[in-house]
Motif scaffolding. Structure first.
Motif, PDB file in Angstrom:
ATOM      1  N   CYS A 180      28.266   9.225  -3.340  1.00  0.00           N
ATOM      2  CA  CYS A 180      28.228   9.887  -4.646  1.00  0.00           C
ATOM      3  C   CYS A 180      27.317  11.101  -4.573  1.00  0.00           C
ATOM      4  O   CYS A 180      26.792  11.427  -3.517  1.00  0.00           O
ATOM      5  CB  CYS A 180      27.747   8.914  -5.723  1.00  0.00           C
ATOM      6  N   THR A 237      24.368  11.425  -5.453  1.00  0.00           N
ATOM      7  CA  THR A 237      23.026  11.088  -4.966  1.00  0.00           C
ATOM      8  C   THR A 237      22.960  11.256  -3.447  1.00  0.00           C
ATOM      9  O   THR A 237      22.013  11.836  -2.919  1.00  0.00           O
ATOM     10  CB  THR A 237      22.673   9.629  -5.344  1.00  0.00           C
ATOM     11  N   HIS A 290      24.350   3.564  -0.538  1.00  0.00           N
ATOM     12  CA  HIS A 290      23.837   2.544  -1.465  1.00  0.00           C
ATOM     13  C   HIS A 290      24.954   1.879  -2.279  1.00  0.00           C
ATOM     14  O   HIS A 290      24.679   1.081  -3.161  1.00  0.00           O
ATOM     15  CB  HIS A 290      22.790   3.177  -2.401  1.00  0.00           C
ATOM     16  N   GLU A 291      26.220   2.224  -2.013  1.00  0.00           N
ATOM     17  CA  GLU A 291      27.335   1.621  -2.779  1.00  0.00           C
ATOM     18  C   GLU A 291      28.159   0.825  -1.770  1.00  0.00           C
ATOM     19  O   GLU A 291      29.152   1.309  -1.250  1.00  0.00           O
ATOM     20  CB  GLU A 291      28.153   2.736  -3.448  1.00  0.00           C
ATOM     21  N   GLU A 316      28.681  -0.844  -7.342  1.00  0.00           N
ATOM     22  CA  GLU A 316      27.339  -0.350  -7.692  1.00  0.00           C
ATOM     23  C   GLU A 316      27.422   0.661  -8.844  1.00  0.00           C
ATOM     24  O   GLU A 316      26.764   0.462  -9.870  1.00  0.00           O
ATOM     25  CB  GLU A 316      26.631   0.212  -6.453  1.00  0.00           C
TER      26      GLU A 316
HETATM   27 ZN   LIG Z   1      25.646   6.346  -6.065  1.00  0.00          ZN
END
Ligand SMILES: [Zn+2]
Ligand SMILES: [Zn+2]
Length: 358
Positions: A38, A40, A58-59, A148
């Motif tokens: 994403c 981020t 992180h996903e 997430e």
């Molecule tokens: Zn993300």
């Protein structure tokens, strides 16, 4: 194993890194099947903050490969071979008020995968044994990579001070991934949702309509207010969720609210917000920050999916291997939701034709 590693300011790429050791007490190791990226992750490329070197991502979704010995007080929520999604908290102090009340997103000492701990853009990841949630049968590993951000949408729409339900009229600004997911969550609990974008977002607004939005508007704030006036007898929206990251959209968003309405800030904002405090006072408006997610957000997200209330696949724009990292980042900067398949575990279903390349 192979992983996407950040080694310094602007330096991110595919590398061979050491294989993970056996998981320690209270830990599990997961073969990563799919990790979504994403804005981020894209923002993480520049700058020297966070842990360096570190594996991004992180996903994360995959299959449990190994489990360490159980630790007292840390429930094991899966077994070897289970398809799971991961919470993102790598370390929690487990003693502060926020940890004791399962509001992990507020723990001052928490570290998070992909930023202050190694993440899931790798063949394997090791994490707390209570950070994994089993995927329902009807959810693919590919869709699991969106759990997430979906948990963030659940936290934003359902776990804040809002009371979104069948009587609500909700405006979601910004038809990116967070906007789509917030719109779907509000729709799932019965709200009438209007998604707002720009001309150039027509394709993404079509996805919002396909996945249950009541209406979409891409022709400016006046048209949003006119539509709201028509469908709410001149009152305005009960709630606005701002997912675009543009402070001018926050100001427009406040003008969509009825008296006593509330606006949730879901995006990241670079610029300071200048608003007319009198508008907020006179109309008794609320402005609320919505940050991250909690274990409860994952549980609710999975329950909504299990019951067939959401459709994640239309939100996915592209599927790529780790070798195609540069192309993936390029797509993310164009607003495409990309899922990377690190290859530790094959996906459990062929990709839909729309997402196949070559
Ligand atoms: Zn993300
Ligand atoms: Zn804590």
């Amino acid at each position: 194993m192979r992983a996407i590693v950040k080694t310094g300011d602007g330096q991110v790429g595919l590398q061979e890194v050491a294989d993970l050791p056996e998981p320690g007490p209270g830990e599990v190791t997961v073969n990563v099947a799919a990790t979504a990226i994403c804005g981020t992750d894209r923002n993480e490329i520049a700058g020297t903050t966070g842990m360096i070197p570190r594996i991004l991502g992180h996903e994360v979704c995959g299959v449990v490969a190994a489990m360490g010995d159980p630790l007292p007080g840390i429930p094991l929520s899966a077994s070897i071979g289970d398809r799971v999604v991961l919470e993102t908290d790598a370390y929690l102090c487990r003693s502060c008020h926020w940890c004791r009340t399962e509001q992990f997103n507020r723990c001052e000492k928490r570290t998070g995968i992909g930023r202050t701990a190694h993440g899931g853009l790798a063949e394997q990841i090791t994490i707390r044994a209570d950070a994994v949630h089993r995927l329902p049968e009807n959810v693919t590993l590919l869709e699991g990579a969106l759990l997430e951000p979906l948990a963030v949408a659940v936290h934003s729409v359902l776990e804040g001070p809002f009371n979104v339900g069948p009587d609500s009229t909700v405006v979601v600004i910004g038809p990116g991934t967070m906007g789509h997911l917030c719109a779907q969550v509000a729709t799932a609990v019965g709200a009438r949702v209007i998604v707002v974008g720009l001309d150039r977002h027509e394709e993404r607004l079509a996805v919002a309509r396909e996945t249950g939005a009541f209406a979409t508007v891409s022709t400016g704030a006046d048209d949003v207010r006119a539509l709201l006036s028509e469908v709410t007898d001149g009152m305005g929206a009960d709630y606005v969720f701002e997912c675009s990251g543009s402070v001018s959209q926050v100001v427009d968003g406040l003008s969509y609210l009825r008296k006593g309405g509330m606006l949730g800030l879901v995006a990241f904002y670079r610029d300071p917000l200048v608003v007319d405090a009198m508008t907020i006072m006179q109309n008794e408006l609320g402005v609320v920050g919505c940050r991250g997610k909690r274990p409860s957000s994952f549980r609710t997200a999975l329950a909504l999916l299990r019951n067939g209330h959401l459709s994640l696949e239309p939100v996915i724009g592209s599927v790529r291997s780790m070798d195609e990292w540069d192309e993936a980042v390029d797509e993310v900067s164009r607003g495409v939701k990309v899922v990377i398949t690190p290859g530790g575990t094959p996906l459990d279903r062929d990709l839909p034709p729309r997402l196949q390349r070559g």
